[in-house]
Scaffold this motif. Structure first.
Motif, PDB file in Angstrom:
ATOM      1  N   GLY A  49       0.825  -1.200   0.000  1.00 10.20           N
ATOM      2  CA  GLY A  49       0.000   0.000   0.000  1.00 10.20           C
ATOM      3  C   GLY A  49       0.859   1.250   0.000  1.00 10.20           C
ATOM      4  O   GLY A  49       0.533   2.240  -0.664  1.00 10.20           O
ATOM      5  N   ASP A  50       1.974   1.224   0.729  1.00 16.44           N
ATOM      6  CA  ASP A  50       2.899   2.359   0.728  1.00 16.44           C
ATOM      7  C   ASP A  50       3.513   2.542  -0.656  1.00 16.44           C
ATOM      8  O   ASP A  50       3.691   3.662  -1.124  1.00 16.44           O
ATOM      9  N   THR A  52       2.133   1.679  -3.537  1.00  9.54           N
ATOM     10  CA  THR A  52       1.077   2.214  -4.392  1.00  9.54           C
ATOM     11  C   THR A  52       0.887   3.704  -4.141  1.00  9.54           C
ATOM     12  O   THR A  52       0.737   4.493  -5.078  1.00  9.54           O
ATOM     13  N   LEU A  53       0.912   4.099  -2.875  1.00  2.58           N
ATOM     14  CA  LEU A  53       0.774   5.510  -2.519  1.00  2.58           C
ATOM     15  C   LEU A  53       1.942   6.326  -3.069  1.00  2.58           C
ATOM     16  O   LEU A  53       1.750   7.403  -3.635  1.00  2.58           O
ATOM     17  N   ASN A  57       0.566   8.922  -5.534  1.00  8.83           N
ATOM     18  CA  ASN A  57       0.437  10.268  -4.984  1.00  8.83           C
ATOM     19  C   ASN A  57       1.627  10.585  -4.079  1.00  8.83           C
ATOM     20  O   ASN A  57       1.483  10.752  -2.869  1.00  8.83           O
ATOM     21  N   ILE A  61       2.871  12.155   0.477  1.00 14.87           N
ATOM     22  CA  ILE A  61       3.891  11.675   1.412  1.00 14.87           C
ATOM     23  C   ILE A  61       4.900  12.782   1.706  1.00 14.87           C
ATOM     24  O   ILE A  61       5.238  13.035   2.869  1.00 14.87           O
ATOM     25  N   GLU A 169       1.749   5.913   4.750  1.00 15.00           N
ATOM     26  CA  GLU A 169       0.308   6.127   4.937  1.00 15.00           C
ATOM     27  C   GLU A 169       0.045   7.111   6.072  1.00 15.00           C
ATOM     28  O   GLU A 169      -0.816   7.980   5.965  1.00 15.00           O
ATOM     29  N   ALA A 172       0.689  10.563   4.809  1.00 17.05           N
ATOM     30  CA  ALA A 172      -0.370  10.983   3.886  1.00 17.05           C
ATOM     31  C   ALA A 172      -1.605  11.445   4.661  1.00 17.05           C
ATOM     32  O   ALA A 172      -2.254  12.419   4.279  1.00 17.05           O
ATOM     33  N   HIS A 173      -1.910  10.769   5.751  1.00 17.46           N
ATOM     34  CA  HIS A 173      -3.041  11.187   6.581  1.00 17.46           C
ATOM     35  C   HIS A 173      -2.778  12.558   7.212  1.00 17.46           C
ATOM     36  O   HIS A 173      -3.700  13.369   7.326  1.00 17.46           O
ATOM     37  N   TRP A 176      -3.650  15.165   4.752  1.00 15.67           N
ATOM     38  CA  TRP A 176      -5.102  15.253   4.581  1.00 15.67           C
ATOM     39  C   TRP A 176      -5.744  15.970   5.766  1.00 15.67           C
ATOM     40  O   TRP A 176      -6.617  16.824   5.591  1.00 15.67           O
TER      41      TRP A 176
END
Length: 191
Positions: A49-50, A52-53, A57, A61, A169, A172-173, A176
């Motif tokens: 998942g990291d 892919t992130l 995007n 990060i 992740e 990234a949060h 956001w």
């Protein structure tokens, strides 16, 4: 730090440690040099998942790492990435260059007194390097082996400087939350 605390964000790297608590510890730790590390070194299936992130995007990060650095008073943000994730490395480097061009990274960011140098570090994809103290050892050029704590990295980590390590992740949060609010983030829960 107050906004991240209000969001109740916990680290997504596995331990679920409250992000704001780690930041407070690093901010109050002695020493002029402080460092933030984005950990994209994990080798377990969830670390994909990291990847892919980072490929989809990377700016999120980088932004999260820069925000974390500003919050704890760090002058360095290192994005540690598995050497075999070539597309992620390329895109993270481009995102760092974009941040520098927009004056969101580097010297005196947006005319403030905050300076954060961001860089991408490529390491071998050893499973153990996903653990923060093992990653710190690898970044120092040592064998990536976990350490017994205390001291915790937020007190004494990379090159004996207070160091905050988060996975992609989590960072990234952070970006956001600061863009939308702690309240909006806190509305989303296990339900």
């Amino acid at each position: 730090i107050t906004e991240v605390f209000a969001s109740r964000l916990r680290g997504r790297g596995g331990a679920g440690y409250p992000v704001a608590d780690k930041w407070r510890a690093a901010r109050s730790a002695a020493g002029e040099r402080k460092i933030v590390v984005a950990n994209l070194m994990g080798a377990d299936p969830t670390s994909l998942g990291d990847r892919t992130l980072a490929e989809g995007n990377p700016h999120l990060i980088v932004e999260g790492a820069l925000i974390a650095a500003a919050a704890v008073g760090a002058s360095e943000a290192i994005l540690a990435v598995r050497r075999d994730w070539t597309a992620a490395i390329e895109r993270l480097k481009a995102a760092v260059a974009d941040a520098e061009a927009a004056h969101l990274a580097g010297y005196l960011i947006l005319g403030t007194d905050v300076s954060v140098q961001a860089s991408v570090w490529e390491g071998s994809g050893a499973y153990v390097a996903g653990e923060e103290t093992a990653l710190i050892h690898a970044l120092q050029g040592d064998r990536g082996m976990p350490l017994i704590r205390p001291p915790y990295p937020a007190e004494r980590g990379l090159w004996d400087a207070p160091t905050v390590v988060h996975n992609a992740e989590t960072l990234a949060h952070v970006a956001w939350i600061l863009g939308h609010s702690a309240g909006e983030f806190a509305k989303v829960g296990p339900e």
